[in-house]
Design a protein around this motif. Structure first.
Motif, PDB file in Angstrom:
ATOM      1  N   LEU A  18       0.832  -1.207   0.000  1.00 14.05           N
ATOM      2  CA  LEU A  18       0.000   0.000   0.000  1.00 14.05           C
ATOM      3  C   LEU A  18       0.867   1.258   0.000  1.00 14.05           C
ATOM      4  O   LEU A  18       0.590   2.212  -0.729  1.00 14.05           O
ATOM      5  CB  LEU A  18      -0.934   0.004   1.209  1.00 14.05           C
ATOM      6  N   ALA A  19       1.896   1.258   0.808  1.00 12.31           N
ATOM      7  CA  ALA A  19       2.789   2.424   0.864  1.00 12.31           C
ATOM      8  C   ALA A  19       3.487   2.628  -0.474  1.00 12.31           C
ATOM      9  O   ALA A  19       3.622   3.761  -0.953  1.00 12.31           O
ATOM     10  CB  ALA A  19       3.807   2.255   1.988  1.00 12.31           C
ATOM     11  N   GLU A  20       3.948   1.553  -1.092  1.00 14.77           N
ATOM     12  CA  GLU A  20       4.599   1.657  -2.401  1.00 14.77           C
ATOM     13  C   GLU A  20       3.642   2.204  -3.448  1.00 14.77           C
ATOM     14  O   GLU A  20       4.056   2.906  -4.371  1.00 14.77           O
ATOM     15  CB  GLU A  20       5.115   0.292  -2.852  1.00 14.77           C
ATOM     16  N   ALA A  21       2.355   1.907  -3.302  1.00 14.88           N
ATOM     17  CA  ALA A  21       1.345   2.375  -4.252  1.00 14.88           C
ATOM     18  C   ALA A  21       0.967   3.836  -4.007  1.00 14.88           C
ATOM     19  O   ALA A  21       0.201   4.416  -4.766  1.00 14.88           O
ATOM     20  CB  ALA A  21       0.110   1.496  -4.172  1.00 14.88           C
ATOM     21  N   GLY A  22       1.481   4.430  -2.920  1.00 14.83           N
ATOM     22  CA  GLY A  22       1.220   5.836  -2.672  1.00 14.83           C
ATOM     23  C   GLY A  22       0.279   6.132  -1.529  1.00 14.83           C
ATOM     24  O   GLY A  22       0.034   7.291  -1.209  1.00 14.83           O
ATOM     25  N   GLU A  23      -0.273   5.104  -0.907  1.00 10.79           N
ATOM     26  CA  GLU A  23      -1.179   5.349   0.217  1.00 10.79           C
ATOM     27  C   GLU A  23      -0.372   5.644   1.475  1.00 10.79           C
ATOM     28  O   GLU A  23       0.656   5.024   1.725  1.00 10.79           O
ATOM     29  CB  GLU A  23      -2.086   4.136   0.464  1.00 10.79           C
ATOM     30  N   GLU A  24      -0.851   6.598   2.247  1.00  7.97           N
ATOM     31  CA  GLU A  24      -0.171   6.934   3.491  1.00  7.97           C
ATOM     32  C   GLU A  24      -0.518   5.885   4.544  1.00  7.97           C
ATOM     33  O   GLU A  24      -1.688   5.653   4.838  1.00  7.97           O
ATOM     34  CB  GLU A  24      -0.602   8.311   3.977  1.00  7.97           C
ATOM     35  N   VAL A  25       0.498   5.247   5.105  1.00  9.93           N
ATOM     36  CA  VAL A  25       0.307   4.227   6.127  1.00  9.93           C
ATOM     37  C   VAL A  25       1.014   4.718   7.391  1.00  9.93           C
ATOM     38  O   VAL A  25       2.221   4.906   7.397  1.00  9.93           O
ATOM     39  CB  VAL A  25       0.880   2.856   5.694  1.00  9.93           C
ATOM     40  N   ILE A  26       0.228   4.933   8.438  1.00 11.84           N
ATOM     41  CA  ILE A  26       0.776   5.415   9.708  1.00 11.84           C
ATOM     42  C   ILE A  26       0.607   4.327  10.756  1.00 11.84           C
ATOM     43  O   ILE A  26      -0.494   3.822  10.968  1.00 11.84           O
ATOM     44  CB  ILE A  26       0.082   6.707  10.164  1.00 11.84           C
ATOM     45  N   LEU A  27       1.719   3.964  11.386  1.00  8.35           N
ATOM     46  CA  LEU A  27       1.671   2.980  12.458  1.00  8.35           C
ATOM     47  C   LEU A  27       1.552   3.729  13.779  1.00  8.35           C
ATOM     48  O   LEU A  27       2.244   4.729  14.004  1.00  8.35           O
ATOM     49  CB  LEU A  27       2.934   2.124  12.452  1.00  8.35           C
ATOM     50  N   THR A  28       0.666   3.241  14.634  1.00 12.63           N
ATOM     51  CA  THR A  28       0.424   3.906  15.913  1.00 12.63           C
ATOM     52  C   THR A  28       0.875   3.033  17.067  1.00 12.63           C
ATOM     53  O   THR A  28       0.908   1.809  16.969  1.00 12.63           O
ATOM     54  CB  THR A  28      -1.064   4.243  16.083  1.00 12.63           C
ATOM     55  N   ARG A  29       1.205   3.694  18.159  1.00 11.28           N
ATOM     56  CA  ARG A  29       1.550   3.002  19.392  1.00 11.28           C
ATOM     57  C   ARG A  29       0.754   3.665  20.505  1.00 11.28           C
ATOM     58  O   ARG A  29       0.873   4.884  20.690  1.00 11.28           O
ATOM     59  CB  ARG A  29       3.043   3.117  19.652  1.00 11.28           C
ATOM     60  N   HIS A  30      -0.069   2.901  21.176  1.00 12.30           N
ATOM     61  CA  HIS A  30      -0.944   3.412  22.238  1.00 12.30           C
ATOM     62  C   HIS A  30      -1.829   4.556  21.733  1.00 12.30           C
ATOM     63  O   HIS A  30      -2.047   5.537  22.423  1.00 12.30           O
ATOM     64  CB  HIS A  30      -0.135   3.864  23.453  1.00 12.30           C
ATOM     65  N   GLY A  31      -2.270   4.446  20.478  1.00 10.97           N
ATOM     66  CA  GLY A  31      -3.178   5.430  19.901  1.00 10.97           C
ATOM     67  C   GLY A  31      -2.517   6.676  19.344  1.00 10.97           C
ATOM     68  O   GLY A  31      -3.180   7.538  18.781  1.00 10.97           O
ATOM     69  N   HIS A  32      -1.192   6.791  19.475  1.00 13.78           N
ATOM     70  CA  HIS A  32      -0.468   7.964  18.968  1.00 13.78           C
ATOM     71  C   HIS A  32       0.384   7.567  17.765  1.00 13.78           C
ATOM     72  O   HIS A  32       0.990   6.494  17.752  1.00 13.78           O
ATOM     73  CB  HIS A  32       0.436   8.555  20.052  1.00 13.78           C
ATOM     74  N   VAL A  35       5.158   6.040  13.454  1.00 15.24           N
ATOM     75  CA  VAL A  35       5.957   6.084  12.222  1.00 15.24           C
ATOM     76  C   VAL A  35       5.042   6.107  11.006  1.00 15.24           C
ATOM     77  O   VAL A  35       3.874   5.751  11.084  1.00 15.24           O
ATOM     78  CB  VAL A  35       6.916   4.873  12.100  1.00 15.24           C
ATOM     79  N   ARG A  36       5.616   6.514   9.888  1.00 14.27           N
ATOM     80  CA  ARG A  36       4.877   6.516   8.629  1.00 14.27           C
ATOM     81  C   ARG A  36       5.677   5.698   7.623  1.00 14.27           C
ATOM     82  O   ARG A  36       6.893   5.883   7.504  1.00 14.27           O
ATOM     83  CB  ARG A  36       4.703   7.950   8.126  1.00 14.27           C
ATOM     84  N   LEU A  37       5.016   4.816   6.922  1.00 16.31           N
ATOM     85  CA  LEU A  37       5.665   4.039   5.868  1.00 16.31           C
ATOM     86  C   LEU A  37       5.603   4.836   4.572  1.00 16.31           C
ATOM     87  O   LEU A  37       4.534   5.272   4.153  1.00 16.31           O
ATOM     88  CB  LEU A  37       4.966   2.694   5.671  1.00 16.31           C
ATOM     89  N   VAL A  38       6.757   5.027   3.972  1.00 11.61           N
ATOM     90  CA  VAL A  38       6.825   5.734   2.694  1.00 11.61           C
ATOM     91  C   VAL A  38       7.765   4.964   1.774  1.00 11.61           C
ATOM     92  O   VAL A  38       8.710   4.326   2.237  1.00 11.61           O
ATOM     93  CB  VAL A  38       7.341   7.188   2.856  1.00 11.61           C
ATOM     94  N   PRO A  39       7.529   5.012   0.472  1.00 13.97           N
ATOM     95  CA  PRO A  39       8.422   4.314  -0.447  1.00 13.97           C
ATOM     96  C   PRO A  39       9.770   5.028  -0.542  1.00 13.97           C
ATOM     97  O   PRO A  39       9.866   6.246  -0.366  1.00 13.97           O
ATOM     98  CB  PRO A  39       7.674   4.364  -1.785  1.00 13.97           C
ATOM     99  N   VAL A  40      10.805   4.266  -0.806  1.00 14.53           N
ATOM    100  CA  VAL A  40      12.147   4.816  -0.990  1.00 14.53           C
ATOM    101  C   VAL A  40      12.247   5.335  -2.413  1.00 14.53           C
ATOM    102  O   VAL A  40      11.853   4.653  -3.360  1.00 14.53           O
ATOM    103  CB  VAL A  40      13.214   3.721  -0.749  1.00 14.53           C
TER     104      VAL A  40
END
Length: 85
Positions: A18-32, A35-40
């Motif tokens: 999904l991140a490689e396709a351009g979608e913003e993927v945000i990983l949360t920890r305890h609701g905050h 990190v954000r996954l972005v393509p290189v």
């Protein structure tokens, strides 16, 4: 898309796609957001890097203009007799 780190462990491959396709993927920890996954971005090839360096060098050379002579730059501080005014 926001997803917890715990849930992301099971879906990592899909999240990377999904991140490689351009979608913003945000990983949360305890609701905050954590990190954000972005393509290189692809690294430029050797020819592209050389062309960029040449363009920078040409631009820098074009901007260089002669200025006043540094040896005479502080003459306004001294009188005709060579002593400070």
């Amino acid at each position: 898309m926001r997803i917890s780190v715990t849930e992301a462990k099971a879906q990592l491959t899909e999240l990377v796609r999904l991140a490689e396709a351009g979608e913003e993927v945000i990983l949360t920890r305890h609701g905050h957001s954590a990190v954000r996954l972005v393509p290189v971005r692809a690294a430029p090839d050797r020819a592209s890097r050389r062309a960029l360096l040449e363009a920078i060098r040409a631009s820098a050379a074009a901007k260089a203009t002669p200025g006043p002579n540094a040896a005479r730059s502080q003459d306004f501080l001294y009188g005709e007799d060579g002593l400070p005014e």
